[in-house]
Design a protein around this motif. Structure first.
Motif, PDB file in Angstrom:
ATOM      1  N   MET A  88      -1.161   7.472  13.547  1.00 23.15           N
ATOM      2  CA  MET A  88      -1.402   7.887  12.914  1.00 23.15           C
ATOM      3  C   MET A  88      -3.079   7.828  14.208  1.00 23.15           C
ATOM      4  O   MET A  88      -3.501   6.764  15.244  1.00 23.15           O
ATOM      5  CB  MET A  88      -1.755   6.613  12.154  1.00 23.15           C
ATOM      6  N   LEU A  89      -3.909   8.957  13.743  1.00 20.61           N
ATOM      7  CA  LEU A  89      -5.294   8.281  14.504  1.00 20.61           C
ATOM      8  C   LEU A  89      -5.739   7.410  14.085  1.00 20.61           C
ATOM      9  O   LEU A  89      -5.765   6.923  13.198  1.00 20.61           O
ATOM     10  CB  LEU A  89      -6.226  10.266  14.599  1.00 20.61           C
ATOM     11  N   ALA A  90      -7.089   6.717  15.227  1.00 20.35           N
ATOM     12  CA  ALA A  90      -7.761   5.806  14.570  1.00 20.35           C
ATOM     13  C   ALA A  90      -8.177   6.055  12.816  1.00 20.35           C
ATOM     14  O   ALA A  90      -9.368   5.004  12.219  1.00 20.35           O
ATOM     15  CB  ALA A  90      -8.634   5.018  15.633  1.00 20.35           C
ATOM     16  N   SER A  91      -8.970   7.169  13.022  1.00 15.78           N
ATOM     17  CA  SER A  91      -9.698   7.681  12.186  1.00 15.78           C
ATOM     18  C   SER A  91      -9.009   7.773  11.139  1.00 15.78           C
ATOM     19  O   SER A  91      -9.801   7.463   9.504  1.00 15.78           O
ATOM     20  CB  SER A  91     -10.250   8.721  11.932  1.00 15.78           C
ATOM     21  N   GLU A  92      -7.969   8.478  11.184  1.00 13.86           N
ATOM     22  CA  GLU A  92      -6.684   7.870   9.797  1.00 13.86           C
ATOM     23  C   GLU A  92      -6.561   6.895   9.066  1.00 13.86           C
ATOM     24  O   GLU A  92      -6.302   5.963   7.856  1.00 13.86           O
ATOM     25  CB  GLU A  92      -5.800   8.732  10.128  1.00 13.86           C
ATOM     26  N   LEU A  93      -6.600   5.917  10.048  1.00 16.34           N
ATOM     27  CA  LEU A  93      -6.187   4.131  10.071  1.00 16.34           C
ATOM     28  C   LEU A  93      -7.423   3.528   9.293  1.00 16.34           C
ATOM     29  O   LEU A  93      -7.130   2.725   7.728  1.00 16.34           O
ATOM     30  CB  LEU A  93      -5.782   3.401  11.312  1.00 16.34           C
ATOM     31  N   ILE A  94      -8.137   3.891   9.603  1.00 17.19           N
ATOM     32  CA  ILE A  94     -10.184   4.053   9.092  1.00 17.19           C
ATOM     33  C   ILE A  94      -9.870   3.903   7.383  1.00 17.19           C
ATOM     34  O   ILE A  94      -9.603   3.499   6.981  1.00 17.19           O
ATOM     35  CB  ILE A  94     -11.357   4.450   9.837  1.00 17.19           C
ATOM     36  N   GLU A  95      -9.362   5.564   7.258  1.00 19.01           N
ATOM     37  CA  GLU A  95      -9.733   6.012   5.337  1.00 19.01           C
ATOM     38  C   GLU A  95      -8.230   4.790   4.884  1.00 19.01           C
ATOM     39  O   GLU A  95      -8.636   5.248   3.799  1.00 19.01           O
ATOM     40  CB  GLU A  95      -9.363   7.165   5.911  1.00 19.01           C
ATOM     41  N   LYS A  96      -7.463   5.041   5.599  1.00 16.45           N
ATOM     42  CA  LYS A  96      -6.323   3.879   4.803  1.00 16.45           C
ATOM     43  C   LYS A  96      -7.191   2.862   4.157  1.00 16.45           C
ATOM     44  O   LYS A  96      -6.037   1.943   3.525  1.00 16.45           O
ATOM     45  CB  LYS A  96      -5.570   4.232   5.871  1.00 16.45           C
ATOM     46  N   LEU A  97      -7.217   1.644   5.461  1.00 15.76           N
ATOM     47  CA  LEU A  97      -7.939   0.537   5.512  1.00 15.76           C
ATOM     48  C   LEU A  97      -8.866   0.428   3.949  1.00 15.76           C
ATOM     49  O   LEU A  97      -9.289  -0.649   4.176  1.00 15.76           O
ATOM     50  CB  LEU A  97      -7.921  -0.032   6.381  1.00 15.76           C
ATOM     51  N   ARG A  98      -9.561   1.362   3.692  1.00 16.47           N
ATOM     52  CA  ARG A  98     -10.630   1.357   2.870  1.00 16.47           C
ATOM     53  C   ARG A  98     -10.571   1.083   1.517  1.00 16.47           C
ATOM     54  O   ARG A  98     -10.075   2.180   0.950  1.00 16.47           O
ATOM     55  CB  ARG A  98     -11.600   2.818   2.705  1.00 16.47           C
ATOM     56  N   LEU A  99     -10.295   0.276   1.030  1.00 18.55           N
ATOM     57  CA  LEU A  99      -9.794  -0.284   0.227  1.00 18.55           C
ATOM     58  C   LEU A  99     -11.076  -0.016  -1.185  1.00 18.55           C
ATOM     59  O   LEU A  99     -11.944  -0.635  -0.688  1.00 18.55           O
ATOM     60  CB  LEU A  99      -8.827  -1.435  -0.380  1.00 18.55           C
ATOM     61  N   PRO A 100     -10.779  -0.127  -2.880  1.00 15.37           N
ATOM     62  CA  PRO A 100     -11.177   0.395  -3.320  1.00 15.37           C
ATOM     63  C   PRO A 100     -11.903  -0.900  -3.381  1.00 15.37           C
ATOM     64  O   PRO A 100     -11.652  -2.341  -3.035  1.00 15.37           O
ATOM     65  CB  PRO A 100     -10.816   0.461  -4.982  1.00 15.37           C
ATOM     66  N   ASP A 101     -13.465  -1.065  -3.453  1.00 12.21           N
ATOM     67  CA  ASP A 101     -14.744  -1.986  -4.419  1.00 12.21           C
ATOM     68  C   ASP A 101     -14.139  -2.810  -2.952  1.00 12.21           C
ATOM     69  O   ASP A 101     -14.475  -4.519  -3.052  1.00 12.21           O
ATOM     70  CB  ASP A 101     -14.258  -2.761  -5.171  1.00 12.21           C
ATOM     71  N   GLY A 102     -14.021  -2.566  -1.551  1.00 11.40           N
ATOM     72  CA  GLY A 102     -14.001  -3.535  -0.729  1.00 11.40           C
ATOM     73  C   GLY A 102     -13.143  -5.089  -0.314  1.00 11.40           C
ATOM     74  O   GLY A 102     -13.562  -5.363   1.028  1.00 11.40           O
ATOM     75  N   THR A 103     -12.163  -4.804  -1.292  1.00 14.02           N
ATOM     76  CA  THR A 103     -11.222  -4.878  -1.543  1.00 14.02           C
ATOM     77  C   THR A 103     -10.533  -5.875   0.054  1.00 14.02           C
ATOM     78  O   THR A 103      -9.961  -4.908   0.969  1.00 14.02           O
ATOM     79  CB  THR A 103      -9.934  -5.417  -2.265  1.00 14.02           C
ATOM     80  N   SER A 104      -9.464  -6.344   0.299  1.00 13.27           N
ATOM     81  CA  SER A 104      -8.973  -6.929   1.452  1.00 13.27           C
ATOM     82  C   SER A 104      -7.062  -7.664   1.223  1.00 13.27           C
ATOM     83  O   SER A 104      -7.307  -7.841   0.114  1.00 13.27           O
ATOM     84  CB  SER A 104      -9.376  -7.900   2.424  1.00 13.27           C
ATOM     85  N   LYS A 105      -6.536  -6.896   1.552  1.00 13.33           N
ATOM     86  CA  LYS A 105      -4.754  -7.022   1.757  1.00 13.33           C
ATOM     87  C   LYS A 105      -4.642  -7.512   3.343  1.00 13.33           C
ATOM     88  O   LYS A 105      -5.151  -7.185   4.100  1.00 13.33           O
ATOM     89  CB  LYS A 105      -4.155  -5.951   1.658  1.00 13.33           C
TER      90      LYS A 105
END
Length: 140
Positions: free
Chosen positions: A1-18
């Protein structure tokens, strides 16, 4: 997985975090903790451990911020991301082993980073066990 893809997958709705966890090769019996973000030879790396890191396990929002900082320091968003694991030998020497990040699985209350089953042998780093005699010449 590329860093850019990881960034997109980590962006959760409303800036939430898990909370983040990881697996190597999809082995669900060995869920690992996500400890720290780093870099090896211009590749972004994510240290994973069997022990829960202090002060706490990493969450997706923190990792996302670290990725943005890494890219802003003139690194490449199309770099492969690796999970980094420490393997210890009975003689107390150890390796840093690297596994290419394959995917992320959303488990509703946490995210799981899944690394390739095959190790990236070209990145492996071996370190000898610490021995007090290593400093003998410095004390004289």
């Amino acid at each position: 997985m590329l860093a850019s893809e990881l960034i997109e997958k980590l962006r959760l709705p409303d800036g939430t975090s898990k909370p983040l966890f990881s697996l190597i090769g999809g082995d669900s019996s060995r869920r690992l903790f996500v400890c720290r973000f780093g870099c090896l030879e211009d590749y972004p790396t994510i240290l994973i451990t069997v022990d829960e890191p202090l002060p706490k396990n990493k969450n997706s929002k923190v990792l996302l911020e670290e990725l943005f900082i890494w890219i802003n320091e003139d690194n490449y968003p199309d770099s492969e991301v690796y999970l980094e694991s420490i393997f210890e030998y009975p003689d107390e020497s150890y390796d840093f082993r690297y596994f290419k990040l394959q995917t992320i699985r959303d488990e509703s209350d946490h995210l799981i980073l899944i690394g390739d089953k095959a190790e990236a042998l070209e990145l492996r780093q071996h370190y000898d066990a610490f021995d007090e005699s290593m400093y003998a010449d410095e004390e004289e």
